[in-house]
Design a protein around this motif. Structure first.
Motif, short mmCIF file in Angstrom:
data_model
loop_
_atom_site.label_atom_id
_atom_site.label_comp_id
_atom_site.label_asym_id
_atom_site.label_seq_id
_atom_site.Cartn_x
_atom_site.Cartn_y
_atom_site.Cartn_z
N LEU A 112 99.61 29.71 -53.96
CA LEU A 112 99.05 28.83 -54.98
C LEU A 112 99.39 29.36 -56.37
N ALA B 214 98.62 21.44 -55.10
CA ALA B 214 97.58 22.05 -55.92
C ALA B 214 97.48 21.32 -57.25
N ALA C 96 95.53 22.05 -61.25
CA ALA C 96 94.92 23.10 -62.05
C ALA C 96 94.13 22.53 -63.21
N VAL D 87 92.94 22.16 -53.99
CA VAL D 87 94.05 22.22 -53.04
C VAL D 87 93.95 21.03 -52.11
N THR E 19 94.98 27.34 -60.21
CA THR E 19 94.67 26.29 -59.24
C THR E 19 93.16 26.14 -59.09
N THR F 248 94.41 34.14 -58.60
CA THR F 248 94.83 33.09 -57.69
C THR F 248 93.95 33.06 -56.44
#
Length: 137
Positions: A65, A31, A33, A72, A69, A6
């Motif tokens: 997060l 966030a 991904a 952001v 991720t 992370t």
């Protein structure tokens, strides 16, 4: 806390028109991904929650997060902060009232790519008619 899977994020705001931290500004974090940064650009944003800046202009409790991720987004709701500053200034010096033009940038949205295991400190330098942002340390 950052791990190898992370990234972590922190931020603070400096009101450059006053040379002081901007206290009480709501900050939301989201966030998205993907298996790669490119793939993450096409993902859906997941709202994670938020915080508000303290007396030092810092958000010390932004949500963590999720794993995976790649991007952001920090959303700063600066309009209430500036409206309060304008009201305080008018109360202190009514003869110097502004034309009532309001707030030029009511919100600031900053989007950036992240890499797992890295920490990202993203300061916002703010004034009523502009802002600047950079990757801090």
């Amino acid at each position: 806390m950052s791990t190898s899977t992370t990234a972590s994020v922190s931020t603070h705001i400096l009101d450059t028109s006053l040379g002081r931290p901007a206290e009480g500004v709501p900050v939301q974090i989201a966030a998205r991904a993907g298996r790669s940064a490119h793939e993450g650009q096409e993902g859906e944003w997941q709202a994670l929650g938020g915080s508000a800046t303290d007396a030092d202009g810092r958000c010390k409790d932004l949500p963590v997060l999720p794993e995976g991720t790649t991007h952001v987004r920090l959303d700063f709701a600066v309009e209430p902060y500036f409206l309060k500053k304008q009201a305080d200034a008018q109360q202190d010096a009514p003869a110097n009232r502004d034309s009532g033009a309001g707030v030029f940038f009511p919100e600031v949205a900053i989007t950036f790519a992240v890499v797992p295991g890295e920490h990202y400190h993203v300061p916002l330098l703010l004034n009523p008619f502009g802002y600047s942002v950079y990757r801090g340390s």
